[in-house]
Design an enzyme around this catalytic site. Structure first.
Site, mmCIF file in Angstrom:
data_model
loop_
_atom_site.group_PDB
_atom_site.id
_atom_site.type_symbol
_atom_site.label_atom_id
_atom_site.label_comp_id
_atom_site.label_asym_id
_atom_site.label_seq_id
_atom_site.Cartn_x
_atom_site.Cartn_y
_atom_site.Cartn_z
ATOM 1 N N LYS A 142 0.837 -1.197 0.000
ATOM 2 C CA LYS A 142 0.000 0.000 0.000
ATOM 3 C C LYS A 142 0.871 1.246 0.000
ATOM 4 O O LYS A 142 0.632 2.182 -0.762
ATOM 5 C CB LYS A 142 -0.930 0.002 1.230
ATOM 6 N N GLN A 156 -5.074 -1.350 9.560
ATOM 7 C CA GLN A 156 -4.992 -2.707 9.012
ATOM 8 C C GLN A 156 -5.609 -3.715 9.993
ATOM 9 O O GLN A 156 -5.244 -3.759 11.167
ATOM 10 C CB GLN A 156 -3.520 -3.062 8.738
ATOM 11 N N ASP A 187 -11.448 3.028 3.879
ATOM 12 C CA ASP A 187 -11.882 1.629 3.791
ATOM 13 C C ASP A 187 -13.402 1.527 3.658
ATOM 14 O O ASP A 187 -13.928 0.479 3.323
ATOM 15 C CB ASP A 187 -11.448 0.854 5.054
#
Ligand code: NDP
Length: 302
Positions: free
Chosen positions: A54, A98, A121
């Site tokens: 990422k 995460q 997200d």
């Protein structure tokens, strides 16, 4: 007897990242550089790899990447404190924590602490609610990537029968909502669904997000259907030697490819789209926070 178009998610994701990079370049003329903060707690090697990928791709499209690596022993209050600082930091447009998080931390609490405007997200209940009510908001990356791949082979989805197998909050449910938004007639199937094969056979658009290797067989696929395989399952691969493994999807690929009109492979289908959509959401968050329109990055322009 393979007849289906293989949907190349790797190539699509590459094109999407190139369009994002161009849009970021144009924003820099207005002195805007989108920034993505990624928080990782603990040493899980798979998570470490995702986070490194990422960060690399964030920098490659010209955005700023902020990495926060915290020890596995980090307490919930400490993590919530970091999230609060990132919420307040004007250089940060997107925040991603995460998952999975260590046991002592309530992941839902952390998700709900993220400013919905920075929730790239799309997991915050505010953004889930916006998706449900059709209001503009940040949409979960994997289902968004799936929709872009579907639209790459089928422009108008109105009136089509769509079946989504799997009802998780991060894939199945938002996927079903996105397809409702495209005026599909949507069935959301799960482990308690009866006659799953028969239901799948009605689908013009079939999305498998189950986590069971090759569960969806060729006979479950309607001739001409578009099949999107979200599954990532590591299975033994005795063909390449004792103890070796390979990655397969939730769909029996060879069988389904003989029936479908288009299908995503695993790997190289949905997987590469997830990070590309994360960058897209970071761009969108950066634009929304400044009252700018999202540049047209989703479809290849003229
Ligand atoms: P979850 O485990 O959270 O959800 C799985 C869903 O599948 C549940 O709704 C479950 O039903 C349903 N299910 C399980 N067994 C069956 C069955 N036999 N028949 C019908 N439905 C069943 O998984 P996720 O949604 O997080 O992920 C799904 C898959 O996608 C995984 O392989 C994961 O690795 C992959 N994935 C890939 C991503 C990517 O490409 N970037 C991102 C995220 C996930 P119930 O609710 O009734 O238990």
């Amino acid at each position: 007897s393979m007849s289906a178009t293989i949907i190349d998610g790797k190539a699509y994701a590459q094109g999407l990242r190139a369009r994002i990079a161009r849009a970021v370049g144009e924003l820099s003329r207005q002195d805007v550089t989108p920034g993505l903060a990624v928080v990782i707690v603990g040493e899980d090697p798979a998570s470490q790899l995702y986070v490194a990928n990422k960060a690399r791709q964030t920098v490659e499209v010209g955005m700023r990447s902020f990495q926060h690596k915290l020890p596995a022993s980090t307490g919930e209050a400490e993590l919530l404190g970091l999230v609060a600082r990132l919420n307040a930091d004007p250089a940060v447009d997107g925040i991603l924590v995460q998952l999975p998080l260590p046991r002592q931390i309530d992941a839902q609490k952390v998700i709900e602490a993220i400013d919905p405007a920075k929730d790239v997200d799309g997991f915050h209940p505010i953004n889930a609610g916006k998706l449900m009510t059709g209001a503009p908001g940040l949409v979960s990356c994997t289902p968004l990537g799936c929709l872009l791949l579907i639209q790459s082979v089928r422009r108008d989805l109105a009136g089509l029968d769509a079946v989504v197998v799997g009802r998780s909050n991060i894939v199945g449910k938002p996927m079903a909502q996105l397809l409702v938004g495209q005026s599909c007639t949507v069935t959301l199937a799960h482990s308690k669904t009866r006659n799953l094969a028969e239901i799948c056979r009605r689908a013009d658009i079939l999305v498998a997000a189950v986590g069971r290797p090759e569960m969806v067989r060729g006979e479950w696929v309607k001739p001409g259907a578009v099949v999107i395989d979200v599954g990532i399952n590591r299975v033994p691969n005795p063909a390449t030697g004792e103890g070796r493994t390979k990655v397969v999807g939730d769909v029996a690929f060879e069988e389904a490819a003989g029936v479908a009109s288009a299908i995503t492979p695993v790997p190289g289908g949905v997987g590469p789209m997830t990070i590309a959509c994360l960058l897209r959401n970071t761009l969108e968050a950066a634009c929304l926070r400044r009252g700018l329109a999202l540049p047209p990055v989703d479809a290849a322009g003229s």
